[in-house]
Enzyme design. Structure first.
Site, mmCIF file in Angstrom:
data_model
loop_
_atom_site.group_PDB
_atom_site.id
_atom_site.type_symbol
_atom_site.label_atom_id
_atom_site.label_comp_id
_atom_site.label_asym_id
_atom_site.label_seq_id
_atom_site.Cartn_x
_atom_site.Cartn_y
_atom_site.Cartn_z
ATOM 1 N N LYS A 259 -22.804 -20.477 -12.045
ATOM 2 C CA LYS A 259 -23.745 -21.033 -11.064
ATOM 3 C C LYS A 259 -24.856 -21.783 -11.799
ATOM 4 C CE LYS A 259 -26.625 -19.468 -7.134
ATOM 5 N NZ LYS A 259 -27.085 -18.281 -6.368
ATOM 6 N N SER B 142 -26.333 -18.477 -1.376
ATOM 7 C CA SER B 142 -26.536 -19.711 -2.081
ATOM 8 C C SER B 142 -25.473 -19.985 -3.153
ATOM 9 C CB SER B 142 -27.915 -19.704 -2.746
ATOM 10 O OG SER B 142 -27.999 -18.692 -3.725
ATOM 11 N N SER C 236 -26.647 -13.625 -1.830
ATOM 12 C CA SER C 236 -26.046 -14.902 -2.249
ATOM 13 C C SER C 236 -24.754 -14.814 -3.037
ATOM 14 C CB SER C 236 -27.058 -15.712 -3.053
ATOM 15 O OG SER C 236 -27.926 -16.362 -2.168
HETATM 16 N N1 GLN Z 1 -29.937 -16.371 1.995
HETATM 17 C C1 GLN Z 1 -30.981 -15.659 1.341
HETATM 18 C C2 GLN Z 1 -32.151 -16.573 1.121
HETATM 19 O O1 GLN Z 1 -32.097 -17.662 1.552
HETATM 20 C C3 GLN Z 1 -30.497 -15.056 0.063
HETATM 21 C C4 GLN Z 1 -30.471 -16.004 -1.061
HETATM 22 C C5 GLN Z 1 -30.034 -15.390 -2.352
HETATM 23 O O2 GLN Z 1 -29.543 -14.271 -2.396
HETATM 24 N N2 GLN Z 1 -30.283 -16.117 -3.445
HETATM 25 O O3 GLN Z 1 -33.124 -16.235 0.528
#
Ligand code: GLN
Length: 514
Positions: free
Chosen positions: A80, A155, A179
Site C-alpha cells: 500500500k 482505504s 481499512s
Molecule cells: N474508513 C475509515 C476512515 O475513513 C477507516 C480508514 C482506515 O482504516 N484507514 O477513517
C-alpha cells in the site's frame, strides 16, 4: 493446470521449493496480469517491473545454489502506498506527496526484503488512508474486480483489488478503522488487522497513530499467516511495538481449534445491516456449529458509540499528524513567486482603497505559503478531517469532544474484555452492505462513515480482527465474515479462518475480468 496467478502463495512456494517454477516466472506472470487488467481495475499507483524481476532472479539464483532463502521465498508482494519504500515515490494517495521519495524503508519493507518477498509495486488508497472506497485517492479510483462499476472498499482498496484480481498473491494494507478488513470483505479476500503493537509502524505514514496497524491481505488464511509471520514482531524504532514473541503462524494455522466458543454480537444485527449479509453471517455461524463450535450471544453495549468515538479520535490525531505538511518541510509547495506576486497585488489593492485594517490582516508570506500549499495539496476529505480534529482539540471543546471520546474508548475496550471472558472470538458481519456503485456515497460523508460500524471497535480497543469470504449476494458480490480476537491472539483468528476454509469454497471464487 490453472495458471500461475490463480495459485495461492502457499502453492507457489511449494512449487518453487520443488524447482517446478521460478520466482522470476511468478513475478513475470503477475506483471503480465497487471499489464492486462490493471488499466481497468486501477489497483496500482506504480509497478516496479524491472526491480521485481531482478529481485526474483536473485532469489532463484540463491535457491539454485543451495543457499537458504527467506520465509517468503520469492513470492511477489504488493505494498500500500502509505508505506515507505526507500528511493521510490510514496504518495499516500495525496497530491501533497506526489513527488515524495522516502530516504528509508519502513520496517515491514525491510522485513519483506529479508524474508525474500519480491516487491511488486505500490497500491492505491484513499488519501492518507481516509475513506472507505478508494475514491479519495488524488490520482484515480480503484474499481472492484467483481464489478468494475463498484468500489473495492477502502482505504486499502488497491491492496484488496490486486489480490482479488490475481495480480498479486499477497499484499500489505493498513487498518486504522477497518481499512484492511472492509475492502477484503468487499473484494472477497482475506484481510487481517493485527493487534496494536504486533507490527511495527516505523515507516508507515501516520494517519491516527493510536489506531494505525499494518497487516496482510491474501486469498487464504495460510497465506495471510505466512505474510504476518514475515512482518510481525518488536522493533526498537517503534516504541509502541510489543516485545511479545511472534508465533510461527504459517505452521500453526493448520491446527484446528477445539471447543471453540464464538460470540455473536447482539448489537450487530440492528438497523442498516443488509438482509443478505445478515443471512450469510448466520450461515457462517452454522458452518462453525458443524465444526463443533459453540455460539453464544454477547453484548458490546457501547458499540453504538463506536463510530462517533472513532470520528473524533481519528480526526484529532490526523489533524496533529498532518500538521507536518506545511509546504516548507515536506511535500507540495505552492508556486512561491506567484504567491508573493499575488500577495503584493492584494496589498496594493487594499492600500489604494485605504483599507489599513485589511493590510494589517494580510498573511505574512510564510503563513500564505502554509495556507496555499495545504489548500492545494490536500483533498476534500483530508481537509474535512483536519478541520474536525482541530475543532475538537481546541480550547473549550477539548473536554467536550476529545476527552469524552477517550473515556468512551475505554468503555468500548471494557465491553470487549467482558465479552472475551466468555468467548474465544467475536463473530459478525464485516460490513453492513456489499460493494456499492462508484460515486454513491461520495457526497455523503456520514453514509460513508457508517460503513465502518463493525470494524472501528477493534481499533479503538487495540485488538485483532480478520475478514474472510463467507458468501455472495444474489448479484455475486462478495460478503465478508468478521472475526475479532483478544490482543495478540492472531493465531486463533488465523486457525479459525483456516477451519472455515476447509469446509467452504467462498475463498476459491474468482472474479471474471474481461
Ligand atoms: N474508513 C475509515 C476512515 O475513513 C477507516 C480508514 C482506515 O482504516 N484507514 O477513517
Amino acid at each position: 493446470m490453472s495458471s500461475l496467478t490463480d495459485q495461492t502463495a502457499s502453492e507457489l512456494l511449494e512449487r518453487m521449493r520443488s524447482g517446478d517454477v521460478s520466482a522470476e516466472q511468478i513475478a513475470a506472470a503477475c506483471l503480465d496480469r497487471i499489464a492486462r487488467h490493471d488499466p481497468a481495475v486501477g489497483a496500482f499507483l506504480r509497478v516496479g517491473g524491472d526491480e521485481a524481476l531482478a529481485a526474483a532472479a536473485d532469489v532463484d539464483r540463491r535457491r539454485r545454489g543451495g543457499q537458504a532463502v527467506g520465509l517468503l521465498g520469492g513470492l511477489p508482494v504488493a505494498v500500500k502506498d502509505l508505506i515507505c519504500v526507500r528511493g521510490q515515490v510514496t504518495t499516500c494517495g495525496s497530491r501533497m506527496l506526489a513527488n515524495f521519495v522516502p530516504p528509508y524503508d519502513a520496517t515491514v519493507v525491510e522485513r519483506l526484503r529479508a524474508a525474500d518477498g519480491v516487491l511488486l509495486g505500490k497500491t492505491n488508497l484513499d488519501e492518507f488512508g481516509m475513506g472507505g472506497s478508494t475514491e479519495n485517492s488524488a490520482f484515480h479510483p480503484t474499481r472492484n474486480p467483481w464489478d468494475l462499476e463498484r468500489i473495492p472498499g477502502g482505504s486499502s482498496g488497491g491492496a484488496a483489488a490486486c489480490v482479488a484480481a490475481r495480480m498479486a498473491p499477497l499484499s500489505l494494507g493498513t487498518d486504522t478503522g477497518g481499512s484492511i478488513r472492509q475492502p477484503s470483505a468487499l473484494c472477497g479476500v482475506v484481510g487481517l488487522k493485527p493487534t496494536y503493537g504486533r507490527v511495527s509502524r516505523f515507516g508507515l505514514v501516520a494517519f491516527a497513530s493510536s489506531l494505525d496497524q499494518i497487516g496482510p491481505l491474501a486469498r487464504t488464511a495460510e497465506d495471510a499467516a505466512l505474510l504476518l509471520e514475515a512482518i510481525a514482531g518488536h522493533d526498537p524504532r517503534d516504541s509502541t511495538s510489543a516485545p511479545a514473541p511472534v508465533p510461527p503462524y504459517s505452521q500453526t494455522v493448520r491446527q484446528p481449534l477445539s471447543g471453540l466458543r464464538l460470540g455473536r454480537v447482539r448489537e450487530h444485527y440492528g438497523e442498516g445491516l443488509d438482509e443478505q449479509l445478515a443471512a450469510a453471517t448466520e450461515q457462517a455461524l452454522d458452518v462453525y456449529r458443524s465444526l463443533g463450535a459453540q455460539i453464544r450471544d454477547v453484548s458490546l453495549p457501547h458499540s453504538r458509540y463506536a463510530i462517533a468515538t472513532y470520528y473524533i479520535i481519528a480526526p484529532c490525531e490526523a489533524s496533529s499528524n498532518l500538521a507536518r505538511y506545511d509546504g516548507a518541510h515536506y511535500g507540495h509547495r505552492t508556486d512561491e513567486r506567484q504567491m508573493r506576486a499575488d500577495l503584493r497585488q492584494e496589498q496594493r489593492r487594499l492600500e489604494a482603497a485605504g483599507d489599513t485594517a485589511g493590510v494589517d490582516q494580510l498573511d505574512t508570506p510564510l503563513v500564505r505559503l502554509y495556507r496555499q500549499s495545504r489548500a492545494e495539496g490536500f483533498g476534500a476529505e483530508v481537509k474535512r478531517r483536519i478541520m474536525l480534529g482541530t475543532y475538537a482539540l481546541s480550547a473549550g471543546y477539548y473536554d467536550a469532544y476529545y476527552l469524552k471520546a477517550l473515556k468512551t474508548r475505554r468503555l468500548i475496550r471494557g465491553d470487549y474484555d467482558q465479552a472475551f471472558a466468555e468467548v474465544d472470538l467475536i463473530v459478525g458481519p464485516c460490513t453492513p452492505t456489499a460493494a456499492f456503485p462508484l460515486g454513491a456515497k461520495l457526497n455523503d460523508p456520514l453514509a460513508m462513515y457508517l460503513g465502518d460500524l463493525y470494524t472501528v471497535g477493534t481499533n479503538l480497543a487495540g485488538l485483532a480482527g480478520i475478514s474472510i469470504p463467507c458468501g455472495a449476494t444474489r448479484e455475486g458480490w462478495p460478503i465478508g465474515l468478521h472475526l475479532q480476537a483478544p490482543a495478540f491472539e492472531e493465531d486463533r483468528l488465523l486457525r479459525a479462518a483456516y477451519m472455515f476454509q476447509q469446509v467452504t469454497a467462498w475463498h476459491q471464487r474468482r472474479p471474471d475480468l474481461p
